[in-house]
Write an enzyme that holds these catalytic residues in place. Structure first.
Site: not given
Length: 356
Positions: A154, A150-151, A226
């Site tokens: 980004h 997930h990170e 988000d």
């Protein structure tokens, strides 16, 4: 929501004292508020509060001077650069900057150091932004895997967008309510935001959900904030900033309608249901387009996604310099011991009492 609260009583008393009929001119009334939108217009008429001074967030020069004030009685190490701290703390108030230096001093003291070093400043800044690290919490391998990708989504998406700020740190250590964080370092104090930058910000915000869809076997609730922020930005682009050709350069809705009647009761919608449907379509179109573009970016850089996610699974965090080197293939890391597949759900064994 109305009634004889402190606001009305203060207003009446001020108007009595400021009527201008007394001969005493030696009294100066100074007032401050962070809710100028709810002030009664009677206060701002000529002859009353004539001089209005707006105190906004400090710019980079102001932040540097504030930091110098709060650093006077604190020993700083040779690697601490006040100007660099000022550049990387855009949006911080004076109280935030004071808190950063106080937290840094506490960290230095806990580690038996006689001076504050750059690492203390970095950790204190993150602590002020998102709270302390929660290393004691037990996180399952599956959750860690999802958070890492997930990170990484980004970070990789932002790196490949021209208008987005540089990645300052990526971490999968929980802070506050966040399971992980991608923190950015602003390079400028620009006040205006272009349509392109806002659109690419939405793409960056959707990077986590896109990464989950591409690299894990499911999507999770981790992207809820988000999605909320991306939707809010898209709606403002359509209704507030006039960025939609279909809707036009018109503001729809207002945040300042009849505040003395209460926010919910006094709000009026100044557009028809047909226009509301068009707004919803435009917001959906912006989000859908950004989502598809983000998927293409992450697919094109899948190799970087795997390396970065595995790096996070192994070391839990990566700073901006190492991240930049990783993206440019200048940092070689051995992540062969990290599994490629998402771990299965962990079953909790419970020991029950036997029935005799």
């Amino acid at each position: 929501g109305g009634g004889h609260d402190e606001r009305e009583q203060t207003l009446n008393q001020l108007l009595v004292e400021m009527d201008g009929f007394t001969g005493n001119e030696s009294v100066i009334v100074i007032a401050a508020t962070n809710r100028r939108d709810i002030l009664d217009p009677a206060l701002l008429r000529p002859g009353r509060f004539d001089r209005q001074i707006v105190v906004g967030y400090p710019d980079v020069k102001g932040r540097e001077e504030i930091l110098q004030v709060h650093a006077k009685n604190k020993p700083l190490g040779p690697d601490v650069d006040i100007k660099r701290i000022a550049r990387t703390t855009r949006g911080f108030t004076g109280a935030d900057l004071e808190n950063v230096l106080n937290e840094a001093a506490l960290l230095a003291a806990r580690n038996n150091r006689s001076a504050i070093i750059e690492a203390d400043i970095e950790e204190a800044t993150l602590k002020v932004i998102a709270g302390p690290e929660k290393k004691s919490r037990i996180v399952t391998a599956r959750d860690n895997f999802i958070t890492a990708y997930h990170e990484a989504g980004h970070a990789v998406a932002s790196y490949n967008l021209k208008t987005q700020e540089k990645v300052h740190q990526v971490t999968i250590i929980q802070r506050g309510m966040a399971a992980g964080m991608t923190i950015y370092r602003p390079d400028t104090d620009d006040r205006t935001v272009s349509r392109t930058k806002m659109r690419e910000e939405i793409i960056s915000l959707l990077g986590g959900r896109c990464a989950e869809e591409l690299f894990t076997d499911d999507i999770s609730t981790g992207a809820s904030n988000d999605i909320e922020r991306a939707t809010s930005t898209a709606r403002k682009m359509v209704t507030k900033y006039g960025f939609s050709k279909k809707i036009g350069t018109v503001v729809y809705g207002s945040d300042n309608d009849e505040v003395f009647l209460g926010k919910d009761y006094g709000h009026t919608k100044n557009y028809s249901e047909a226009v509301a449907a068009q707004i919803d379509e435009e917001v959906r179109a912006i989000i859908d387009k950004a989502y598809s573009e983000c998927l293409e970016i992450l697919k094109a850089h899948a190799d970087k996604m795997h390396i970065l996610a595995k790096y996070l699974l192994k070391y839990e965090k990566i700073d901006g310099d190492d991240f930049d080197k990783l993206m440019k293939n200048e940092l070689v890391v051995d992540v062969s011991d990290i599994p490629d597949e998402i771990p299965p759900y962990e079953k909790v064994e419970t020991q029950g009492s036997e029935n005799n």
